[in-house]
Design an enzyme around this catalytic site. Structure first.
Site, PDB file in Angstrom:
ATOM      1  N   SER A 193       0.847  -0.715   0.034  1.00 40.90           N
ATOM      2  CA  SER A 193       0.099   0.067   0.391  1.00 40.90           C
ATOM      3  C   SER A 193       0.921   0.784  -0.093  1.00 40.90           C
ATOM      4  O   SER A 193       1.993   1.626   1.056  1.00 40.90           O
ATOM      5  CB  SER A 193      -0.430   0.217   1.094  1.00 40.90           C
ATOM      6  OG  SER A 193      -1.457   1.379   1.440  1.00 40.90           O
ATOM      7  N   LYS A 200      -1.263  -0.842  -4.427  1.00 45.56           N
ATOM      8  CA  LYS A 200      -2.264  -0.135  -4.095  1.00 45.56           C
ATOM      9  C   LYS A 200      -1.625   1.599  -3.605  1.00 45.56           C
ATOM     10  O   LYS A 200      -0.536   1.743  -2.851  1.00 45.56           O
ATOM     11  CB  LYS A 200      -3.417  -0.275  -2.353  1.00 45.56           C
ATOM     12  CG  LYS A 200      -4.116   0.082  -1.796  1.00 45.56           C
ATOM     13  CD  LYS A 200      -4.755  -0.734  -0.386  1.00 45.56           C
ATOM     14  CE  LYS A 200      -5.136  -0.028   0.424  1.00 45.56           C
ATOM     15  NZ  LYS A 200      -5.504  -0.488   1.636  1.00 45.56           N
ATOM     16  N   LYS A 244      -3.022   4.827  -2.799  1.00 44.67           N
ATOM     17  CA  LYS A 244      -4.393   5.632  -1.583  1.00 44.67           C
ATOM     18  C   LYS A 244      -4.126   7.230  -2.528  1.00 44.67           C
ATOM     19  O   LYS A 244      -3.140   7.427  -2.781  1.00 44.67           O
ATOM     20  CB  LYS A 244      -3.436   5.930  -0.526  1.00 44.67           C
ATOM     21  CG  LYS A 244      -3.353   5.362   0.580  1.00 44.67           C
ATOM     22  CD  LYS A 244      -4.537   5.060   1.605  1.00 44.67           C
ATOM     23  CE  LYS A 244      -3.925   3.883   2.478  1.00 44.67           C
ATOM     24  NZ  LYS A 244      -5.160   2.900   2.968  1.00 44.67           N
ATOM     25  N   ASP A 293      -7.210   2.915  -2.491  1.00 39.55           N
ATOM     26  CA  ASP A 293      -7.652   3.502  -1.770  1.00 39.55           C
ATOM     27  C   ASP A 293      -8.296   4.758  -1.223  1.00 39.55           C
ATOM     28  O   ASP A 293      -7.069   5.349  -1.146  1.00 39.55           O
ATOM     29  CB  ASP A 293      -7.192   2.222  -0.852  1.00 39.55           C
ATOM     30  CG  ASP A 293      -7.885   2.306   0.663  1.00 39.55           C
ATOM     31  OD1 ASP A 293      -8.705   3.219   0.758  1.00 39.55           O
ATOM     32  OD2 ASP A 293      -7.195   1.310   1.501  1.00 39.55           O
ATOM     33  N   GLU A 298     -11.466   0.671  -3.442  1.00 36.10           N
ATOM     34  CA  GLU A 298     -11.682   0.677  -2.169  1.00 36.10           C
ATOM     35  C   GLU A 298     -12.212   1.496  -1.890  1.00 36.10           C
ATOM     36  O   GLU A 298     -11.327   2.867  -1.074  1.00 36.10           O
ATOM     37  CB  GLU A 298      -9.862  -0.099  -1.446  1.00 36.10           C
ATOM     38  CG  GLU A 298     -10.652  -0.582  -0.308  1.00 36.10           C
ATOM     39  CD  GLU A 298      -8.990  -1.093   0.440  1.00 36.10           C
ATOM     40  OE1 GLU A 298      -8.089  -0.827   0.027  1.00 36.10           O
ATOM     41  OE2 GLU A 298      -9.335  -0.807   1.401  1.00 36.10           O
ATOM     42  N   ASP A 327     -13.798  -2.157   2.902  1.00 39.89           N
ATOM     43  CA  ASP A 327     -12.854  -1.718   3.707  1.00 39.89           C
ATOM     44  C   ASP A 327     -13.496  -1.707   4.766  1.00 39.89           C
ATOM     45  O   ASP A 327     -14.416  -2.576   5.712  1.00 39.89           O
ATOM     46  CB  ASP A 327     -12.173  -1.256   3.444  1.00 39.89           C
ATOM     47  CG  ASP A 327     -10.218  -1.467   5.211  1.00 39.89           C
ATOM     48  OD1 ASP A 327     -11.081  -2.424   5.982  1.00 39.89           O
ATOM     49  OD2 ASP A 327      -9.764  -0.146   4.403  1.00 39.89           O
ATOM     50  N   LYS A 386     -10.122  -7.654   6.686  1.00 38.65           N
ATOM     51  CA  LYS A 386      -9.153  -7.640   8.215  1.00 38.65           C
ATOM     52  C   LYS A 386      -9.657  -8.163   9.488  1.00 38.65           C
ATOM     53  O   LYS A 386     -10.993  -6.970  10.146  1.00 38.65           O
ATOM     54  CB  LYS A 386      -9.596  -5.132   8.287  1.00 38.65           C
ATOM     55  CG  LYS A 386      -8.220  -4.781   7.142  1.00 38.65           C
ATOM     56  CD  LYS A 386      -8.145  -3.543   8.247  1.00 38.65           C
ATOM     57  CE  LYS A 386      -7.816  -2.728   6.418  1.00 38.65           C
ATOM     58  NZ  LYS A 386      -8.010  -1.058   6.709  1.00 38.65           N
ATOM     59  N   GLY A 445      -4.929  -4.892   6.146  1.00 44.28           N
ATOM     60  CA  GLY A 445      -3.123  -4.293   7.144  1.00 44.28           C
ATOM     61  C   GLY A 445      -3.742  -3.282   7.683  1.00 44.28           C
ATOM     62  O   GLY A 445      -4.319  -2.407   7.067  1.00 44.28           O
TER      63      GLY A 445
HETATM   64  O1  NPG Z   1       0.157  -2.146   5.030  1.00 45.25           O
HETATM   65  O2  NPG Z   1      -0.637  -2.421   6.472  1.00 45.25           O
HETATM   66  C1  NPG Z   1       0.020  -1.933   5.466  1.00 45.25           C
HETATM   67  C2  NPG Z   1      -1.480  -0.468   5.323  1.00 45.25           C
HETATM   68  C3  NPG Z   1      -1.929  -1.074   4.250  1.00 45.25           C
HETATM   69  O3  NPG Z   1      -3.450   0.611   3.167  1.00 45.25           O
HETATM   70  C4  NPG Z   1      -3.310   0.498   4.442  1.00 45.25           C
HETATM   71  N1  NPG Z   1      -3.960   0.546   6.145  1.00 45.25           N
HETATM   72  O4  NPG Z   1      -6.894   2.157   4.966  1.00 45.25           O
HETATM   73  O5  NPG Z   1      -6.611   0.148   4.550  1.00 45.25           O
HETATM   74  C5  NPG Z   1      -6.172   1.565   4.639  1.00 45.25           C
HETATM   75  C6  NPG Z   1      -4.519   1.600   5.382  1.00 45.25           C
HETATM   76  C7  NPG Z   1      -5.058   2.104   7.224  1.00 45.25           C
HETATM   77  C8  NPG Z   1      -3.631   2.649   7.280  1.00 45.25           C
HETATM   78  C9  NPG Z   1      -5.928   2.330   7.765  1.00 45.25           C
HETATM   79  C10 NPG Z   1      -2.905   3.098   8.466  1.00 45.25           C
HETATM   80  C11 NPG Z   1      -5.602   2.417   9.681  1.00 45.25           C
HETATM   81  C12 NPG Z   1      -4.185   2.738   9.530  1.00 45.25           C
END
Ligand code: NPG
Length: 368
Positions: free
Chosen positions: A133, A159, A161, A187, A212, A237, A261, A289
């Site tokens: 990500s 992915k 953001k 996302d 997402e 999500d 998750k 994650g």
């Molecule tokens: O690789 O663990 C990882 C991060 C993946 O993008 C990711 N997590 O919205 O899914 C999400 C996001 C997230 C990050 C959510 C930090 C909450 C806090």
């Protein structure tokens, strides 16, 4: 063999680089571990809540409070994870707090039973394809450089953001630079509204695996409407907090893919139920994650090894997040990460490393 006490361990770790999303910037993790200690075995769980309630309504101090006041007092010396989930259903929401306690109990009982979490859940893979990500970068040049670095390491899916204003052109630049074959998804973390439908339809030309959580968590109906206006498959999500919500979302056509998750849905038992539902309907799932350290990552890898996880997850290597993980590091090999296959979640924190990171440890005696 009985549970004697439960330790809540609070700790802190820095990220290797700031992680920017549409809701904020994470530079470190405020960690909360649940440590179940029995007469001759132990179990660990990691809470995925962030320090502030920006991704969801849960946050780490709140989880600590809910555990201390409501969840830990429910635990008896012989309680199983399954019994805990049933008892904890009287408490509304608070999925991340419940999940951390459930995981520690599962780890404890599976170690006792000498079974891995992967086997217990029904894993069919010994390694899982790993995606990464990529946070919102300051410039397009920095984004291309970051993506290029991850691809060079072997990550099999990217992915990005996105947020309003840093979306279409960023995705275009990445597509143009790395080609049409790269597995690519975006996302939004709830950053758009249904009024943005025609704007989001501009993503259609990039052949994305999915978008997402474009709209707010509560707006399931908005996602149904959006799915009729854009070609990119919608993956939920934040909205998917329980099995029932997942079933309803699929029934009404709010999404065609689900990010599972465990922390967000109250644990691995609920995650398995959502996985099985999706398999029965031919709906692809993948494992999300939450910037977990090795404790949470180990358990996520076990889940991601189930047969319905047909899309690469955000289950990156330890080095993507931390200089020194709290467990032995998870390593990327040819785009894959090995699934722990010993007992329980398969890992334990390295005592010295955890001690050096820890800020507070509180012990709760479990009485019959
Ligand atoms: O690789 O663990 C990882 C991060 C993946 O993008 C990711 N997590 O919205 O899914 C999400 C996001 C997230 C990050 C959510 C930090 C909450 C806090």
């Amino acid at each position: 063999m009985t549970i004697e006490h439960i330790e809540i361990r609070r700790a802190h770790i820095n990220l290797v680089s700031p992680f920017r999303t549409s809701f904020g910037v994470e530079v470190d993790r405020d960690l909360l571990y649940v440590h179940v200690v029995g007469s001759d075995e132990e179990g660990w769980g990691e809470c995925v809540a962030m320090a502030a309630p920006l991704y969801s309504s849960e946050y780490v101090d709140g989880c600590d409070e809910v555990m201390t006041r409501y969840l830990l007092p429910m635990i008896t010396p012989t309680m199983t994870a399954q019994e805990f989930v049933l008892a904890a259903s009287s408490i509304r929401g608070n999925f991340m707090a419940k999940a951390a306690v459930e995981t520690a109990l599962l780890d404890y009982q599976l170690r006792r039973d000498k079974m891995s979490l992967a086997t217990f859940l029904g894993a069919t893979q010994t390694r899982v394809a790993s995606g990464v990500s990529v946070g919102i970068q300051s410039t397009t040049e920095e984004l291309l450089e970051t993506v290029s670095g991850y691809l060079a390491q072997g990550y099999v899916r990217i992915k990005l953001k996105i947020e309003p204003g840093l979306d279409i052109e960023r995705v275009r630049a990445v597509r143009e630079a790395f080609g049409d074959d790269m597995l690519l998804q975006v996302d939004a973390n709830s950053a758009y509204t249904i009024d943005d439908a025609s704007h989001l339809a501009k993503l259609d030309e990039f052949n994305l695996l999915l978008i997402e959580q474009p709209l707010p968590e509560e707006d399931l109906i908005g996602h149904v409407e959006l799915s009729k206006k854009i070609g990119t498959p919608i993956c939920l999500d934040e909205s998917i907090t329980t099995f029932d919500v997942a079933r309803g979302a699929l029934d009404i056509g709010a999404c065609s893919i689900i990010n599972i998750k465990p922390g967000r849905v109250g644990g691995y038992l609920e995650s398995k139920k959502i996985h099985d539902l999706c398999v029965s309907r031919g709906v692809p799932v993948w494992c999300g994650g939450m910037l977990e350290t090795g404790i949470g990552r180990a358990a996520n890898l076990a889940l991601a090894a189930l047969p319905g996880f047909t899309l690469p997850g955000d289950t990156s290597a330890s080095s993507r997040y931390f200089t020194q993980d709290v467990t032995d590091p998870f390593v990327l090999r040819d785009g894959y990460i090995d699934v722990p296959n010993t007992v329980g979640i398969g890992v334990r924190p390295i005592a010295d490393v955890l001690d050096a990171m820890s800020s507070k440890s509180t012990k709760y005696v479990v009485s019959p």
